[in-house]
Design a protein around this motif. Structure first.
Motif, PDB file in Angstrom:
ATOM      1  N   THR A 309       0.850  -1.186   0.000  1.00 61.71           N
ATOM      2  CA  THR A 309       0.000   0.000   0.000  1.00 61.71           C
ATOM      3  C   THR A 309       0.886   1.237   0.000  1.00 61.71           C
ATOM      4  O   THR A 309       1.737   1.396   0.877  1.00 61.71           O
ATOM      5  CB  THR A 309      -0.922   0.009   1.242  1.00 61.71           C
ATOM      6  OG1 THR A 309      -1.663  -1.208   1.265  1.00 61.71           O
ATOM      7  CG2 THR A 309      -1.887   1.176   1.188  1.00 61.71           C
ATOM      8  N   ARG A 311       0.791   5.178   0.445  1.00 61.55           N
ATOM      9  CA  ARG A 311      -0.141   6.165   0.977  1.00 61.55           C
ATOM     10  C   ARG A 311       0.539   7.523   1.152  1.00 61.55           C
ATOM     11  O   ARG A 311       1.756   7.629   1.134  1.00 61.55           O
ATOM     12  CB  ARG A 311      -0.747   5.678   2.300  1.00 61.55           C
ATOM     13  CG  ARG A 311       0.268   5.421   3.386  1.00 61.55           C
ATOM     14  CD  ARG A 311      -0.397   5.008   4.700  1.00 61.55           C
ATOM     15  NE  ARG A 311      -1.023   3.706   4.633  1.00 61.55           N
ATOM     16  CZ  ARG A 311      -2.320   3.495   4.865  1.00 61.55           C
ATOM     17  NH1 ARG A 311      -3.108   4.501   5.175  1.00 61.55           N
ATOM     18  NH2 ARG A 311      -2.828   2.294   4.804  1.00 61.55           N
ATOM     19  N   SER A 349      -7.355   1.984  -3.423  1.00 61.24           N
ATOM     20  CA  SER A 349      -7.544   1.291  -2.148  1.00 61.24           C
ATOM     21  C   SER A 349      -8.859   1.739  -1.514  1.00 61.24           C
ATOM     22  O   SER A 349      -9.473   2.716  -1.951  1.00 61.24           O
ATOM     23  CB  SER A 349      -6.366   1.612  -1.239  1.00 61.24           C
ATOM     24  OG  SER A 349      -6.620   1.221   0.071  1.00 61.24           O
ATOM     25  N   ASP A 350      -9.301   1.015  -0.477  1.00 66.92           N
ATOM     26  CA  ASP A 350     -10.509   1.426   0.257  1.00 66.92           C
ATOM     27  C   ASP A 350     -10.272   2.786   0.921  1.00 66.92           C
ATOM     28  O   ASP A 350     -11.194   3.576   1.089  1.00 66.92           O
ATOM     29  CB  ASP A 350     -10.850   0.383   1.344  1.00 66.92           C
ATOM     30  CG  ASP A 350     -11.099  -0.985   0.715  1.00 66.92           C
ATOM     31  OD1 ASP A 350     -11.454  -1.001  -0.479  1.00 66.92           O
ATOM     32  OD2 ASP A 350     -10.931  -2.008   1.398  1.00 66.92           O
ATOM     33  N   GLU A 356      -3.138   0.612  -3.929  1.00 65.18           N
ATOM     34  CA  GLU A 356      -2.584  -0.745  -3.836  1.00 65.18           C
ATOM     35  C   GLU A 356      -1.693  -0.986  -5.059  1.00 65.18           C
ATOM     36  O   GLU A 356      -2.147  -0.819  -6.193  1.00 65.18           O
ATOM     37  CB  GLU A 356      -3.713  -1.780  -3.842  1.00 65.18           C
ATOM     38  CG  GLU A 356      -4.567  -1.778  -2.607  1.00 65.18           C
ATOM     39  CD  GLU A 356      -3.875  -2.445  -1.427  1.00 65.18           C
ATOM     40  OE1 GLU A 356      -3.239  -3.481  -1.631  1.00 65.18           O
ATOM     41  OE2 GLU A 356      -3.959  -1.893  -0.319  1.00 65.18           O
TER      42      GLU A 356
END
Length: 608
Positions: A309, A311, A349-350, A356
């Motif tokens: 991930t 971020r 991503s959520d 991702e």
């Protein structure tokens, strides 16, 4: 003009980029007075630093009235997405093998693809000038490898050359004269590699390499399957299903001349060219005449095995060291990377501030992060995790398994077998490989290998060489023991003080130095026990007005643990992140506030 298209296949560090340099020099690409570039094909800074080829590239030489297009392919399995596409462009392959090391796993990876596509190999035994060279045994190993990969009778009847790319010569036998330089190799390519097969019909080209150019925009490289192409020609772009992506006009046709790309007025079928002017075309798309309805079939790509991930960096130090820090910038950069690199998967991503990213291995993902870092990005990334898939027959989860070959001194083989078995690896083969060394072959789950490279070098005093290759999917192997130690976490923000760090040395080794900026929730060291501990590294010595007879001694600290990017990614646990900026690599907890960490841990235990 006559044409030959040939790829160079070799394991990392077996000398293929040096070989290309010699071919360029001896074919007259460089003028006598021109400064020659060492490792001309490795143009990327990271390639030069690490001594590996990451991106596939093409060059072109002329020999006896024939143009030879040479494509340099990556040797690392992590960059296999490049390899598979490249082999679609060529009609022959030079398999370059080190005279001492013999064929290694990544040679096997690319050769298996080449043999499956029907390419007839030329075997070049390089570095025969090494003191530990064993060319005759290596030839037998190459033959056994080809046979194991189901090579045809024609492919097994391969021509052989011996030589030293560094010294600039090749010969048909070990006893032959070295005076002809690279001439035997040039002649063998002309005689053994077939001219490109040209199909009848209008213009068609399969996109193979994509790059962005600041002046020309997108440039797509590929081999023309049929017809011809000129600047200003109208074309359309089809995806692999035949769906129309765009229609447009070719602004420039570039051909390879030496290592330069030069604009030409027309390119014929069989040649490898780069096209500019199409803003939406990408790898595996067919660029063709408007009359064409059927796309060219593209080679299937092996699946990604690791995901991470990426971020936005939300630490208190965010934005102080990099210029590209927003979620939109990170997202756009990753999507741009995925367009040109088909072995990379990028999805939303959520979490709105995260993406991702799935790839072939730690090296590929590490190279992407390092590239972004040098471009001025700040981001934080999670621990790599394997991409599982469901078995269609019984619904059980399966995980990626790799074939791991470790060459190691005999005295260290015991500890390697022990550590690999702890990581759920299965020992397949164990045999002597000469010079008091052993070759160990394992089938190991990918997740067990995350971070093992550094530990292997420590256990074997730097003597082991590990090579990995994707083998397939198998049933989930169960839990693997992770990091045994907890971490030391800073409980405040400021600059680390030597006196405070000295007083905390019995708690465990530090990862920071005095004067470094730290913040609440940042990992500053490794705890000697298995639990995490919050500490204060900002506390200075209390000053008094009482004079002491003994002078204050200068504080002497134990050198800190240096965290490289690869080491940091392997070290962190699931509740931790690596903060990456152009200047620093820091480890931190995902939740910086201790109360948030406790809540997250309770929620995790409730689910478990």
């Amino acid at each position: 003009m006559n044409l030959r298209n040939v790829a160079i296949i070799a394991h990392v560090d077996h000398g293929k980029t040096t070989l290309v340099d010699r071919l360029l020099q001896q074919s007259g690409v460089y003028r006598d007075n021109q400064r020659q570039v060492e490792r001309a094909m490795d143009s990327n800074d990271l390639e030069r630093e690490r001594g590996i080829t990451i991106l596939a590239k093409a060059a072109s030489v002329e020999w006896k009235g024939t143009r030879i297009n040479i494509v340099d392919t990556p040797g690392h399995a992590d960059f296999g997405g490049e390899v598979e596409r490249i082999l679609n462009m060529v009609d022959g392959a030079l398999v370059l093998v080190d005279a001492a090391e013999g064929p290694l796993p990544q040679t096997k990876f690319v050769v298996s693809k080449a043999l499956r596509m029907g390419l007839k190999p030329i075997v070049v035994i390089n570095k025969v000038d090494r003191s530990d060279a064993r060319p005759v045994e290596v030839i037998n190993e190459v033959f056994d490898l080809f046979a194991a990969l189901d090579a045809s009778e024609e492919q097994l009847d391969f021509p052989i050359l011996y030589g030293s790319a560094k010294q600039g010569w090749m010969a048909a036998s070990l006893e032959a004269s070295h005076d002809d330089g690279m001439k035997p190799l040039f002649d063998l390519i002309l005689n053994h590699v077939k001219p490109p097969v040209v199909e009848q019909g209008p213009f068609r080209l399969l996109g193979t390499i994509l790059e962005a150019n600041p002046y020309l925009g997108r440039i797509i490289t590929g081999r023309i399957s049929s017809g011809s192409v000129k600047p200003n020609q109208n074309v359309k772009v089809l995806d692999h299903n035949g769906k129309l992506i765009e229609t447009g006009r070719i602004t420039k046709v570039l051909a390879f001349r030496g290592i330069e790309r030069t604009p030409i007025e027309e390119a014929e079928a069989g040649d490898i060219v780069a096209l500019a002017g199409l803003p939406n075309a990408t790898v595996a798309h067919t660029i063709c005449d408007p009359a064409v309805e059927m796309p060219i079939q593209a080679q299937p790509i092996d699946p990604p095995t690791l995901a991470m991930t990426f971020r936005v960096n939300d630490s208190p130090l965010a934005g102080t060291e990099g210029s590209k820090v927003t979620g939109r910038m990170i997202r756009d950069r990753l999507l741009r990377e995925a367009e040109g690199n088909v072995a990379l998967g990028v999805r939303e991503s959520d979490d709105s501030d995260a993406m991702e990213v799935a790839g072939r291995g730690e090296l590929q993902l590490g190279i992407l992060i390092e590239t972004m870092r040098r471009e001025g990005f700040e981001l934080s990334v999670s621990r790599p995790r394997v991409v599982l898939k469901k078995d269609e027959a019984n619904g059980d989860w399966q995980e990626p398994i790799e074939e791991v070959v470790i060459d190691v001194d005999e005295e260290h083989s015991g500890v390697v077998v022990q550590k690999m078995s702890e990581r759920k690896a299965e020992l397949i083969e164990m045999r002597p490989s000469g010079g008091h060394r052993q070759r160990l072959v394992f089938y190991a789950p990918t997740r067990g290998l995350i971070g093992y490279q550094g530990e292997l070098l420590t256990d074997t005093r730097g003597t082991a060489v590990m090579n990995r290759l994707f083998h397939g999917y198998a049933a989930y192997k169960g839990d693997i023991q992770g990091r045994r130690n907890g971490v030391l976490i800073s409980n405040d923000q400021g600059e680390a003080v030597a006196y405070a760090m000295f007083k905390l040395e019995d708690r465990g080794p530090m990862m920071i130095e005095p004067g470094w900026k730290v913040y609440k929730g940042m990992i500053v060291g490794e705890h000697t026990r298995d639990n995490d501990l919050e500490i204060n590294v900002l506390k200075g010595k209390q000053l008094t007005n009482i004079r002491t007879t003994s002078k204050d001694e200068a504080v002497r600290l134990t050198p800190p643990i240096k965290m490289t990017l690869e080491k940091a990614l392997a070290y962190i646990e699931d509740d931790e992140l690596v903060e990456i900026t152009p200047k620093s690599i820091r480890l931190r907890k995902k939740f910086l506030d201790p109360n948030d960490r406790k809540r997250a841990e309770k929620a995790r235990q409730a689910v478990a």
